[in-house]
Scaffold this motif. Structure first.
Motif, PDB file in Angstrom:
ATOM      1  N   PHE A   1     -67.674 -43.336 -17.086  1.00 25.82           N
ATOM      2  CA  PHE A   1     -68.558 -43.258 -18.253  1.00 25.82           C
ATOM      3  C   PHE A   1     -68.054 -42.174 -19.188  1.00 25.82           C
ATOM      4  N   TYR A   2     -67.964 -42.524 -20.461  1.00 20.57           N
ATOM      5  CA  TYR A   2     -67.623 -41.560 -21.504  1.00 20.57           C
ATOM      6  C   TYR A   2     -68.869 -41.292 -22.323  1.00 20.57           C
TER       7      TYR A   2
ATOM      8  N   TYR B   1     -70.576 -38.030 -10.329  1.00 20.30           N
ATOM      9  CA  TYR B   1     -69.634 -36.980 -10.714  1.00 20.30           C
ATOM     10  C   TYR B   1     -69.667 -36.773 -12.218  1.00 20.30           C
ATOM     11  N   ASN B   2     -69.700 -35.525 -12.632  1.00 19.36           N
ATOM     12  CA  ASN B   2     -69.510 -35.131 -14.023  1.00 19.36           C
ATOM     13  C   ASN B   2     -68.712 -33.836 -13.981  1.00 19.36           C
ATOM     14  N   GLY B   3     -67.446 -33.916 -14.383  1.00 19.05           N
ATOM     15  CA  GLY B   3     -66.602 -32.747 -14.203  1.00 19.05           C
ATOM     16  C   GLY B   3     -65.457 -32.676 -15.185  1.00 19.05           C
TER      17      GLY B   3
ATOM     18  N   GLY C   1     -73.440 -42.870 -24.668  1.00 14.90           N
ATOM     19  CA  GLY C   1     -72.085 -43.141 -24.219  1.00 14.90           C
ATOM     20  C   GLY C   1     -71.909 -44.578 -23.783  1.00 14.90           C
ATOM     21  N   ALA C   2     -70.816 -44.843 -23.064  1.00 13.93           N
ATOM     22  CA  ALA C   2     -70.485 -46.208 -22.686  1.00 13.93           C
ATOM     23  C   ALA C   2     -69.630 -46.235 -21.430  1.00 13.93           C
TER      24      ALA C   2
ATOM     25  N   HIS D   1     -69.751 -32.210 -19.193  1.00 14.16           N
ATOM     26  CA  HIS D   1     -68.452 -32.769 -19.529  1.00 14.16           C
ATOM     27  C   HIS D   1     -68.607 -34.207 -20.022  1.00 14.16           C
ATOM     28  N   ARG D   2     -67.592 -34.674 -20.753  1.00 12.90           N
ATOM     29  CA  ARG D   2     -67.663 -36.001 -21.363  1.00 12.90           C
ATOM     30  C   ARG D   2     -67.503 -37.145 -20.364  1.00 12.90           C
ATOM     31  N   TYR D   3     -66.917 -36.861 -19.201  1.00 17.95           N
ATOM     32  CA  TYR D   3     -66.503 -37.959 -18.330  1.00 17.95           C
ATOM     33  C   TYR D   3     -67.235 -37.901 -17.001  1.00 17.95           C
ATOM     34  N   SER D   4     -67.719 -39.076 -16.571  1.00 20.44           N
ATOM     35  CA  SER D   4     -68.553 -39.135 -15.379  1.00 20.44           C
ATOM     36  C   SER D   4     -68.220 -40.367 -14.550  1.00 20.44           C
TER      37      SER D   4
END
Length: 497
Positions: A231-232, A256-258, A213-214, A238-241
């Protein structure tokens, strides 16, 4: 001789770019002081006469700066160091073409570009950029190689993220990551003191790999101890953090990753230490919103405010997210970026319908998101902001059953930037060949046209013609960076009269 020629060609390319912050040496150039949008600008606003005057390279005297190279620069480039006389000649020629593209909030440092290259400036020193040999992590996936050789093109619509003291800069590019799927944007600190590029973490580029990811948005903590970033990628369920890097140790942790789809700029820290960022939705009938992320339990200031937020999600390490949803669905209110200034507590954003910015929102995230459901339209005849009433589709001309353009009664809103003290917003408004700048006092939403740049000199923000300077506008310290007549130029408000 051929080897020396190659060295000189490289130096010529590099020394026309922005340089890192350095310690003052020799004859110091003019240093920009922190912003003064106080009584002087207030008086100009009240008089109804606000104008910009052009500055040369944001007031920095590039010719008086010392150009330096990190210790490992020549080894990294696999070249022999040229003689002092050769360096001096090339540096002199190269600095003539250098252009400031970003000034730090402290006003003591800046980034410059020439072509695709970038340098860092601080005080009286300009530094070439080179990966650090001692700090950060190894460039395991070659991401820094991609970034380093295209830094002049890496700057995204969101502009540069600066530490408060101006020592570090970080570049993100949401368009490259989400639209072009170029997963090469690692968290890389540009150290304006040393010229070092420090990779705090690195991630695989292939999205199906673990932790691939990035970085998509970033900010420094109020004390500049941490770099926080969205972060994606493939880091958890989940994709977003949200991640955090301790700048003293360069250690990174997942906070966080949710379920909150957090990636759009800007990521910003609120006064109580929690963070806000736009939250997207994948369904046109659902609404975007503002996510608020914080560590702590139900007794924290964050959760005391979270009672009005519509969603809550938990994650490990005690970090949680809540989302305050807008009252219009995505198809009628799409937002690409959000500005926030802790000094004033104001947040501002522009919403779009049918891909056209039509209304401004200003609200107070620190005060239970007060004002978030109020929208403001810009009248074309008086340049006044007026409260929006009715449905967005009623404002648009309908052709063959679909919206084709904003009513002539109102002007499209193209971009907005907050003043450093957060009491004013600078907006780019209008239609093709009639683009203007407007200064908005957020306390009462009164507006004053900004003179000093002809309408024909400005191009609509976010179109291919303005790709040369993707951010469109920047306002840090007392300097503004704008794209005018197809060139990156710097200005300040004329407060002499």
């Amino acid at each position: 001789m051929k080897r020396v020629t190659l060295v000189l060609a490289l130096i010529l390319a590099l020394t026309v770019l922005p340089g890192p912050m350095g310690m003052a040496q020799g004859n110091a150039p003019q240093v920009i002081q922190p912003v003064r949008t106080g009584a002087v600008l207030d008086a100009a606003f009240e008089s109804g006469s606000v104008a910009l005057v052009e500055t040369e390279n944001a007031g920095f005297d590039l010719a008086a700066c010392e150009v330096v190279f990190p210790d490992n620069y020549w080894t990294y480039q696999q070249m022999e160091k040229p003689s002092e006389s050769q360096l001096a000649e090339v540096i002199e020629r190269g600095l003539r073409d250098a252009r400031v593209i970003s000034v730090s909030p402290s006003g003591q440092s800046a980034l410059l570009v020439s072509g695709d290259e970038m340098l860092a400036l601080n005080g009286a020193t300009i530094a070439a950029l080179c990966p650090s040999e001692t700090a950060g992590v190894a460039d395991e996936y070659g991401n820094l190689q991609h970034i380093l050789h295209a830094m002049g093109r890496m700057l995204g619509n969101e502009g540069v993220t600066w530490s408060h003291d101006g020592r570090y800069a970080v570049i993100t590019s949401i368009n490259r990551v989400l639209m072009n799927m170029q997963l090469i944007i690692d968290p890389v600190l540009i150290d304006t003191v040393t010229g070092e590029l420090i990779i705090t973490a690195t991630y695989p580029q292939k999205i199906m790999e673990e932790n691939a990811g990035a970085m998509t948005a970033a900010c420094f903590s109020a004390d500049d101890r941490y770099l926080y970033y969205a972060f994606y990628g493939n880091m958890g369920e989940h994709r977003y953090s949200l991640l955090r890097c301790d700048l003293a140790t360069c250690e990174t942790e997942l906070l966080y990753n949710g379920e909150a789809d957090i990636y759009f700029p800007q990521l910003r820290e609120l006064r109580d230490g929690s963070f806000i960022i736009l939250s997207d939705t994948r369904y046109s009938q659902e609404s975007m919103g503002v996510a608020c992320l914080s560590e702590g339990g139900a007794a924290s200031a964050f959760w005391a405010r979270a009672g009005s937020l519509s969603e809550r999600t938990d994650t490990g390490k005690g970090w949680r997210a809540s989302v305050k949803r807008f009252d219009l669905p995505l198809e009628k209110w799409r937002v690409r970026s959000m500005e926030y200034a802790p000094a004033s507590g104001w947040a501002v954003l522009i919403g779009t319908y049918n891909s056209l910015g039509y209304a401004l929102q200003r609200f107070c995230p620190d005060e239970d998101f007060d004002g978030i459901d109020q929208r403001w339209l810009l009248r074309a005849d008086t340049l006044e902001l007026v409260p929006m009433e009715g449905a967005p589709e009623d404002l648009f001309i309908q052709t063959d059953g679909s919206a084709s353009g904003l009513s002539e009664e109102y002007l499209p809103l193209l971009a907005v930037r907050l003043s450093p003290d957060g009491r004013y917003a600078l907006m780019q408004v209008g239609r093709v060949n009639q683009i203007s700048l407007l200064l908005v006092r957020l306390e009462d939403m009164k507006t004053v046209p900004v003179a000093g740049i002809p309408q024909e000199a400005l191009q609509p923000y976010g179109i291919p013609l303005t790709a040369k300077y993707a951010p469109g506008m920047e306002w840090n310290a007392d300097q503004l960076v704008l794209l005018a007549d197809g060139e990156i130029r710097t200005y300040r408000f004329d407060t002499q009269g």
